[in-house]
Design a protein around this motif. Structure first.
Motif, short mmCIF file in Angstrom:
data_model
loop_
_atom_site.label_atom_id
_atom_site.label_comp_id
_atom_site.label_asym_id
_atom_site.label_seq_id
_atom_site.Cartn_x
_atom_site.Cartn_y
_atom_site.Cartn_z
N CYS A 77 27.92 -38.85 2.67
CA CYS A 77 29.26 -38.26 2.65
C CYS A 77 29.17 -36.87 3.27
O CYS A 77 28.58 -35.95 2.67
N ASP A 78 29.71 -36.71 4.46
CA ASP A 78 29.70 -35.41 5.13
C ASP A 78 30.70 -34.48 4.45
O ASP A 78 31.90 -34.77 4.39
N ALA A 79 30.20 -33.36 3.93
CA ALA A 79 31.04 -32.45 3.15
C ALA A 79 31.70 -31.41 4.05
O ALA A 79 31.09 -30.90 4.99
N ASP A 80 32.95 -31.11 3.75
CA ASP A 80 33.69 -30.03 4.40
C ASP A 80 33.80 -28.89 3.38
O ASP A 80 34.59 -28.96 2.44
N VAL A 81 33.00 -27.85 3.57
CA VAL A 81 32.93 -26.76 2.59
C VAL A 81 33.71 -25.54 3.08
O VAL A 81 33.41 -24.41 2.66
N THR A 82 34.68 -25.73 3.93
CA THR A 82 35.45 -24.60 4.46
C THR A 82 36.09 -23.79 3.34
O THR A 82 36.08 -22.55 3.37
N LYS A 83 36.61 -24.47 2.32
CA LYS A 83 37.33 -23.79 1.24
C LYS A 83 36.51 -23.67 -0.04
O LYS A 83 37.07 -23.48 -1.12
N PHE A 84 35.20 -23.79 0.05
CA PHE A 84 34.35 -23.64 -1.12
C PHE A 84 34.62 -22.29 -1.81
O PHE A 84 34.73 -21.26 -1.14
N PRO A 85 34.76 -22.23 -3.16
CA PRO A 85 34.60 -23.31 -4.14
C PRO A 85 35.90 -24.01 -4.51
O PRO A 85 36.00 -24.59 -5.59
N PHE A 86 36.91 -23.94 -3.67
CA PHE A 86 38.18 -24.62 -3.92
C PHE A 86 38.31 -25.85 -3.01
O PHE A 86 39.42 -26.22 -2.62
N LEU A 133 25.51 -31.26 -1.34
CA LEU A 133 26.22 -30.85 -0.14
C LEU A 133 25.28 -30.57 1.02
O LEU A 133 25.65 -30.74 2.19
N ASN A 134 24.06 -30.15 0.72
CA ASN A 134 23.11 -29.84 1.79
C ASN A 134 22.69 -31.09 2.56
O ASN A 134 22.59 -31.07 3.78
N THR A 135 22.44 -32.18 1.85
CA THR A 135 21.98 -33.40 2.49
C THR A 135 23.09 -34.42 2.71
O THR A 135 22.90 -35.40 3.42
N TYR A 175 23.81 -12.24 -3.51
CA TYR A 175 24.87 -13.23 -3.71
C TYR A 175 25.04 -14.10 -2.47
O TYR A 175 25.26 -15.31 -2.56
N LEU A 176 24.94 -13.48 -1.30
CA LEU A 176 25.05 -14.26 -0.06
C LEU A 176 23.94 -15.28 0.04
O LEU A 176 24.16 -16.43 0.45
N THR A 177 22.73 -14.94 -0.39
CA THR A 177 21.60 -15.88 -0.37
C THR A 177 21.82 -17.02 -1.35
O THR A 177 21.54 -18.18 -1.03
N LEU A 178 22.35 -16.71 -2.54
CA LEU A 178 22.59 -17.76 -3.53
C LEU A 178 23.63 -18.76 -3.04
O LEU A 178 23.47 -19.98 -3.21
N ILE A 179 24.68 -18.28 -2.42
CA ILE A 179 25.73 -19.18 -1.93
C ILE A 179 25.23 -19.99 -0.74
O ILE A 179 25.60 -21.16 -0.57
N GLN A 180 24.39 -19.41 0.09
CA GLN A 180 23.82 -20.16 1.21
C GLN A 180 23.00 -21.35 0.72
O GLN A 180 22.96 -22.39 1.37
N ASP A 181 22.34 -21.21 -0.43
CA ASP A 181 21.57 -22.32 -0.98
C ASP A 181 22.46 -23.46 -1.45
O ASP A 181 22.03 -24.61 -1.53
N MET A 182 23.71 -23.14 -1.81
CA MET A 182 24.64 -24.17 -2.29
C MET A 182 25.30 -24.93 -1.15
O MET A 182 25.73 -26.08 -1.34
N LEU A 183 25.40 -24.31 0.01
CA LEU A 183 26.18 -24.89 1.10
C LEU A 183 25.26 -25.52 2.14
O LEU A 183 24.12 -25.10 2.31
N PRO A 184 25.77 -26.53 2.85
CA PRO A 184 24.97 -27.14 3.93
C PRO A 184 24.79 -26.19 5.09
O PRO A 184 25.63 -25.33 5.35
#
Length: 396
Positions: free
Chosen positions: A151-160, A67-69, A273-282
């Motif tokens: 593929c540009d990811a839309d992570v608005t509803k992550f993780p759903f 998702l980051n790249t 937790y906020l840092t961990l989730i930031q690593d998952m998201l673009p």
């Protein structure tokens, strides 16, 4: 039964007769077909009609979706068929040789070029892949390929969240009226697909479309939905349980001396937790920032406010010589009367009479206890309200 046995024997001997061609026969056939053959020219005797190309896409696996790249890596196979009349022959002239194979660099192939690659632009297939040709000139090309697309990811509803990714191809060097690509199915074939541990494929599409310049693009689309069980069990529930500790900090006795330490520890855990989730998201905020990011930021803010409230509560309940302000005293008396009105049974004794005589006096210790109760209730309401809003927006 006897008739069935005779039929099977006849088919067996006929198959043996049909398949009696030798290596020399196939070698002579290949030499004859490639003599004077120009692989740079597309098939089709009548150039006023486009060459009909039939295509189908079989997805094997999704290897990676970063998702980051925005990198989607997958493995699939294109089955592409067409008629090349230059590669047709009479099987009788070659001892019933009905089919043969050529390396894809020996004959003409529709050069599918990936036009939304992650890195280098590449065509389908390789020198290891062959084209199967029958005596009628029918060509089958099974181009297995590892593909990396953007593929540009839309992570608005992550993780759903759900993602729609496309692979776009273009037959380079030919105009739309020269080659007509048609898919055998409007969907990608998933019969050979190996399930991915993170993503489910809920829908797929395979079609052609005209781009802005009027050229035909071959499009393979995949609708991906994230598997949420892992994130709910190992991310959402621990985070909510951890945040709920912020409210229970106010139930600790002030004499324990652990209030500030516990509230600070919980706040640091939420930040982790906020840092961990930031690593998952673009890092990009297009089209929108993830809702879970707002949720965690609200938890961090509430955690910081809780630490401040704990400090004020300890300040209230410490020995303070200053009188209680009038507006605070009025609020405490109102809460005291409210609490009494909720009691259905009142015991009248000497102690209750003494309390009635001193009901006009309000101490800072009583103010601190009321402040703790209020903060506890507000903290739980804030947690429940924030979680409810997040899940209702994310799942909808």
């Amino acid at each position: 039964m006897e008739l069935i046995l005779r039929a099977l024997l006849c088919n067996y001997f006929l198959a043996g007769i049909v398949s009696t061609y030798t290596l020399t026969d196939e070698k002579n056939l290949r030499t004859s077909l490639l003599t004077g053959y120009d692989k740079e020219l597309r098939p089709g005797t009548d150039r006023t009609f486009p060459l009909s190309v039939q295509a189908a896409f079989f997805l094997f696996s999704i290897n990676e979706f970063d998702l980051n790249t925005g990198k989607l890596s997958l493995t699939g196979l294109f089955k592409i068929s067409w008629i090349d009349e230059r590669l047709s022959w009479n099987p009788v002239m070659y001892n019933q040789t009905n089919a043969t194979s050529f390396k894809q660099n020996k004959v003409w192939i529709p050069n599918f070029i990936n036009i939304n690659p992650y890195e280098d632009i590449k065509g389908l297939g390789s020198d290891l892949i062959s084209v199967r040709v029958s005596s009628t000139g029918h060509c089958d090309w099974f181009a297995i390929q590892g593909l990396e697309v953007i593929c540009d990811a839309d992570v608005t509803k992550f993780p759903f969240d759900s993602q729609y990714c496309t692979m776009k191809f273009f037959i380079w060097g030919y105009l739309p009226h020269e080659i007509d690509v048609q898919f055998n199915s409007s969907e990608a074939f998933l019969t050979l697909y190996q399930e991915n541990g993170i993503w489910d494929i809920t829908d797929s599409t395979s079609h052609t479309q005209l781009n802005f310049y009027g050229y035909e693009e071959i499009v393979i689309g995949l609708q991906l939905k994230r598997r949420t069980s892992y994130y709910i069990v190992f991310l959402m529930l621990p985070k909510i349980a951890l945040t709920s500790l912020l409210g229970f900090v106010f139930l600790l006795p002030p004499e324990s001396g652990e209030r500030v330490g516990l509230s600070t520890t919980v706040l640091l855990s939420i930040v982790l937790y906020l840092t961990l989730i930031q690593d998952m998201l673009p890092e990009s905020s297009e089209p929108s920032v993830s809702l879970i990011g707002y949720m965690l930021v609200s938890y961090v803010v509430s955690g910081a406010i809780s630490v401040i409230c704990v400090i004020f509560s300890l300040r209230f309940q410490s020995s303070c010589q200053k009188p209680v302000p009038g507006f605070i005293m009025s609020f405490v008396k109102f809460c005291r009367k409210r609490e009494k009105s909720l009691n259905t049974v009142e015991i009248f004794d000497s102690k209750s009479l003494e309390m009635d005589e001193n009901e006009d006096s309000v101490t800072w210790t009583e103010v601190g206890r009321l402040f703790d109760k209020t903060c506890f209730v507000i903290s739980l309401i804030q947690l429940a309200l924030t979680s409810t809003i997040f899940f209702s927006l994310a799942i909808s």
